[in-house]
Design a protein around this motif. Structure first.
Motif, mmCIF file in Angstrom:
data_model
loop_
_atom_site.group_PDB
_atom_site.id
_atom_site.type_symbol
_atom_site.label_atom_id
_atom_site.label_comp_id
_atom_site.label_asym_id
_atom_site.label_seq_id
_atom_site.Cartn_x
_atom_site.Cartn_y
_atom_site.Cartn_z
ATOM 1 N N ASP A 80 12.505 24.837 -49.103
ATOM 2 C CA ASP A 80 11.230 24.433 -49.688
ATOM 3 C C ASP A 80 10.247 25.596 -49.642
ATOM 4 O OD1 ASP A 80 12.024 21.813 -50.260
ATOM 5 O OD2 ASP A 80 11.472 21.116 -48.246
ATOM 6 N N ASP A 82 7.002 27.718 -48.994
ATOM 7 C CA ASP A 82 6.073 27.747 -47.865
ATOM 8 C C ASP A 82 4.691 27.267 -48.325
ATOM 9 O OD1 ASP A 82 4.851 28.195 -45.473
ATOM 10 O OD2 ASP A 82 4.846 30.377 -45.617
ATOM 11 N N VAL A 83 4.130 26.314 -47.598
ATOM 12 C CA VAL A 83 2.807 25.789 -47.952
ATOM 13 C C VAL A 83 1.764 26.156 -46.904
ATOM 14 C CG1 VAL A 83 3.698 23.871 -49.321
ATOM 15 C CG2 VAL A 83 3.306 23.567 -46.864
ATOM 16 N N ASP A 124 1.432 18.624 -47.078
ATOM 17 C CA ASP A 124 2.640 17.806 -46.946
ATOM 18 C C ASP A 124 2.974 17.107 -48.266
ATOM 19 O OD1 ASP A 124 2.798 18.563 -44.329
ATOM 20 O OD2 ASP A 124 2.027 16.694 -43.496
ATOM 21 N N THR A 127 4.519 19.603 -50.632
ATOM 22 C CA THR A 127 5.898 19.900 -50.241
ATOM 23 C C THR A 127 6.860 18.856 -50.788
ATOM 24 O OG1 THR A 127 5.215 21.029 -48.211
ATOM 25 C CG2 THR A 127 7.462 20.195 -48.282
ATOM 26 N N ASP A 128 6.527 17.582 -50.615
ATOM 27 C CA ASP A 128 7.383 16.504 -51.126
ATOM 28 C C ASP A 128 7.510 16.571 -52.643
ATOM 29 O OD1 ASP A 128 8.181 15.332 -48.789
ATOM 30 O OD2 ASP A 128 6.707 13.722 -48.823
ATOM 31 N N ARG A 130 7.035 19.119 -54.706
ATOM 32 C CA ARG A 130 7.771 20.302 -55.153
ATOM 33 C C ARG A 130 9.278 20.127 -54.988
ATOM 34 N NH1 ARG A 130 4.313 25.320 -52.523
ATOM 35 N NH2 ARG A 130 2.844 25.641 -54.247
ATOM 36 N N HIS A 131 9.690 19.442 -53.941
ATOM 37 C CA HIS A 131 11.112 19.221 -53.698
ATOM 38 C C HIS A 131 11.726 18.445 -54.868
ATOM 39 C CE1 HIS A 131 14.657 18.806 -51.053
ATOM 40 N NE2 HIS A 131 14.810 17.632 -51.651
ATOM 41 N N TRP A 156 4.860 10.708 -48.831
ATOM 42 C CA TRP A 156 3.695 11.195 -49.567
ATOM 43 C C TRP A 156 2.797 10.071 -50.069
ATOM 44 C CZ3 TRP A 156 2.397 10.180 -54.601
ATOM 45 C CH2 TRP A 156 3.400 9.851 -55.521
#
Length: 219
Positions: A80, A82-83, A124, A127-128, A130-131, A156
């Motif tokens: 994933d 990096d955020v 967070d 991240t979800d 983008r996945h 999310w």
């Protein structure tokens, strides 16, 4: 699949998957722009709008029948993105109103509020999203929808709902002229008891709510 393929000519703009992907990509792009801090005075109202729109998409996913991936095991999308930079930018931008009080499950009795951070929540969520977008861009539409639906229920969605409530509260306190007591911000990494954290987490919005919502400390 390139970013341009999200709007390929052969795709029907009325298709459920296209609409979900467009909404999610729009949220990621918009929040990334807000995190740059170029317009701090409008950051909170803009985030309120973006999270609200994202939750409409989440509601559509939640109301949809269970989406079952075509493969038994999820295809590896690679690491994933990096955020941490996004998280840190929001932490700086939203100081001193970053920390808020959250109840994870309103139906679980006697559950004490816990401190959360808007900056952590937004990172967070991204991240979800983008996945799932990685699956979508690779042409695995069903798997993307499955992931977005599953993570809406498991992570999310609740995170965005709590974040929306915090953002709505911030805007309401300013628009209704109901300031909160000034605090410098509560560090959730401090060695404090759970009771103290729960009690103090709701007080971190700073006097006059960061003058007001310009996110500059009131002096």
């Amino acid at each position: 699949m390139s970013d341009a393929m999200l709007h390929a000519v052969g795709q029907n703009p009325d298709d459920f998957a296209v609409q979900v992907a467009d909404s999610i990509e729009s949220f990621i792009v918009a929040t990334t722009e807000v995190a740059k801090g170029d317009e701090p005075d409008s950051a909170v109202p803009f985030l309120l709008l973006e999270v609200s729109q994202l939750l409409l998409t989440g509601g559509r996913l939640g109301a949809h029948e269970d989406i079952v991936p075509e493969e038994r095991y999820e295809t590896d999308t690679g690491p994933d993105m990096d955020v941490d930079d996004l998280r840190e930018r929001f932490a700086v931008l939203l100081d001193p109103i970053d920390v808020f009080s959250e109840v994870f499950d309103p139906y679980e009795p006697r559950k004490a509020p816990v401190p959360s951070r808007i900056s952590d929540s937004l990172a967070d969520i991204v991240t979800d999203l983008r996945h799932g977008l990685a699956h979508y861009r690779a042409g695995r539409t069903t798997e993307a929808l499955w992931w977005w639906q599953f993570s809406y229920f498991s992570n999310w969605g609740p995170t965005a709902s709590a974040t929306l409530r915090a953002l709505q509260s911030l805007v309401s306190h300013v628009r209704l002229n109901q300031p909160l007591a000034a605090l410098d911000g509560l560090d959730t990494d401090e060695d404090l008891t759970e009771e103290v954290l729960a009690e103090e987490a709701g007080k971190v919005m700073a006097e006059e709510i960061a003058a007001p919502l310009g996110l500059r400390r009131a002096r």
